[in-house]
Design a protein around this motif. Structure first.
Motif, PDB file in Angstrom:
ATOM      1  N   GLY A  86      71.008  66.131 120.729  1.00 39.44           N
ATOM      2  CA  GLY A  86      70.368  64.847 120.448  1.00 39.44           C
ATOM      3  C   GLY A  86      69.703  64.855 119.084  1.00 39.44           C
ATOM      4  O   GLY A  86      69.745  65.851 118.359  1.00 39.44           O
ATOM      5  N   THR A  87      69.110  63.743 118.750  1.00 36.65           N
ATOM      6  CA  THR A  87      68.324  63.653 117.519  1.00 36.65           C
ATOM      7  C   THR A  87      66.886  63.354 117.901  1.00 36.65           C
ATOM      8  O   THR A  87      66.601  62.835 118.986  1.00 36.65           O
ATOM      9  CB  THR A  87      68.860  62.567 116.572  1.00 36.65           C
ATOM     10  OG1 THR A  87      68.843  61.308 117.233  1.00 36.65           O
ATOM     11  CG2 THR A  87      70.260  62.905 116.096  1.00 36.65           C
ATOM     12  N   THR A  88      65.992  63.695 116.987  1.00 36.44           N
ATOM     13  CA  THR A  88      64.575  63.565 117.297  1.00 36.44           C
ATOM     14  C   THR A  88      63.842  62.831 116.180  1.00 36.44           C
ATOM     15  O   THR A  88      64.465  62.178 115.346  1.00 36.44           O
ATOM     16  CB  THR A  88      63.982  64.951 117.639  1.00 36.44           C
ATOM     17  OG1 THR A  88      62.696  64.777 118.229  1.00 36.44           O
ATOM     18  CG2 THR A  88      63.927  65.857 116.440  1.00 36.44           C
ATOM     19  N   LEU A  89      62.556  62.941 116.156  1.00 37.05           N
ATOM     20  CA  LEU A  89      61.709  62.145 115.270  1.00 37.05           C
ATOM     21  C   LEU A  89      62.015  62.394 113.803  1.00 37.05           C
ATOM     22  O   LEU A  89      62.308  63.509 113.395  1.00 37.05           O
ATOM     23  CB  LEU A  89      60.236  62.450 115.547  1.00 37.05           C
ATOM     24  CG  LEU A  89      59.801  62.287 116.997  1.00 37.05           C
ATOM     25  CD1 LEU A  89      58.320  62.559 117.140  1.00 37.05           C
ATOM     26  CD2 LEU A  89      60.154  60.926 117.531  1.00 37.05           C
ATOM     27  N   ARG A  90      61.894  61.304 113.026  1.00 33.00           N
ATOM     28  CA  ARG A  90      62.217  61.368 111.606  1.00 33.00           C
ATOM     29  C   ARG A  90      61.082  60.932 110.697  1.00 33.00           C
ATOM     30  O   ARG A  90      61.123  61.174 109.505  1.00 33.00           O
ATOM     31  CB  ARG A  90      63.428  60.482 111.325  1.00 33.00           C
ATOM     32  CG  ARG A  90      64.679  60.961 112.001  1.00 33.00           C
ATOM     33  CD  ARG A  90      65.811  59.969 111.733  1.00 33.00           C
ATOM     34  NE  ARG A  90      67.033  60.399 112.351  1.00 33.00           N
ATOM     35  CZ  ARG A  90      67.361  60.181 113.621  1.00 33.00           C
ATOM     36  NH1 ARG A  90      66.546  59.539 114.414  1.00 33.00           N
ATOM     37  NH2 ARG A  90      68.516  60.600 114.093  1.00 33.00           N
ATOM     38  N   SER A  91      60.067  60.236 111.246  1.00 28.65           N
ATOM     39  CA  SER A  91      59.034  59.684 110.378  1.00 28.65           C
ATOM     40  C   SER A  91      57.791  59.311 111.190  1.00 28.65           C
ATOM     41  O   SER A  91      57.831  59.266 112.423  1.00 28.65           O
ATOM     42  CB  SER A  91      59.561  58.431 109.674  1.00 28.65           C
ATOM     43  OG  SER A  91      59.796  57.406 110.638  1.00 28.65           O
ATOM     44  N   VAL A  92      56.730  59.003 110.464  1.00 23.82           N
ATOM     45  CA  VAL A  92      55.497  58.545 111.098  1.00 23.82           C
ATOM     46  C   VAL A  92      55.752  57.227 111.836  1.00 23.82           C
ATOM     47  O   VAL A  92      55.250  57.017 112.943  1.00 23.82           O
ATOM     48  CB  VAL A  92      54.364  58.402 110.058  1.00 23.82           C
ATOM     49  CG1 VAL A  92      53.145  57.743 110.658  1.00 23.82           C
ATOM     50  CG2 VAL A  92      54.007  59.763 109.474  1.00 23.82           C
TER      51      VAL A  92
END
Length: 173
Positions: free
Chosen positions: A86-92
């Motif tokens: 999967g993909t996860t958090l990228r930014s605030v």
């Protein structure tokens, strides 16, 4: 029936023997946990930096220790998401969009209110981790379930310390 699974770029799709539906459900359960850990980390540091009163030293150190624990939980959770493909958090802004725990931007918060708010945040995070654990169990993802068991224990310890520190305090600025 059309699939509603999140689209992960091919280069990021880590092979797994788990079913795609299970991976999607697990990722959906984990990413808000990571966002909440970041949000409560920042809130804990906020309280650490803006604390005053007769228990300053004790709470200052407690909040610092707890903030470190929260931040330390983010990488293993995010790496589990990636290990699953999967993909996860990228930014605030991504954190803000997924977090379930409210921010506290008040100029002044009484020490007891800090303790009680962080205690509530940690209780809610533990409950979310238990729900995520159930998703992992259903998807046969025992490694993530095991990680969550450790993190639940750490979260319950933070809750316990905050609860005990709040005993006998009054609402004063």
């Amino acid at each position: 029936m059309t699939s509603t699974l999140p689209v992960t770029p091919a280069i990021l799709r880590t092979p797994s023997d788990l079913k795609a539906e299970a991976v999607a459900a697990i990722v959906k359960a984990l990413n808000p946990l990571i966002a909440d850990a970041f949000a409560v980390y920042l809130k804990t540091k906020n309280f650490h930096w803006h604390l005053s009163g007769s228990h300053f030293r004790d709470y200052h150190l407690l909040f610092d220790e707890q903030a470190d624990q929260l931040l330390a939980s983010t990488d293993p959770l995010a790496e589990r998401v990636r290990k699953l493909g999967g993909t996860t958090l990228r930014s605030v802004s991504h954190v803000a969009g997924l977090q379930t725990r409210p921010d506290n931007t008040a100029d002044v918060v009484a020490p007891l209110d800090m303790l009680l708010e962080l205690m509530d945040d940690n209780r809610a995070i533990a409950a979310s981790m238990r729900r995520a654990h159930e998703v992992c169990d259903e998807g046969r993802d025992y490694a993530t379930a095991s990680l969550l068991e450790t993190l639940i224990d750490e979260t319950e310890r933070r809750t316990w310390f905050l609860f005990q520190a709040a005993q006998g305090l009054e609402h004063t600025q």
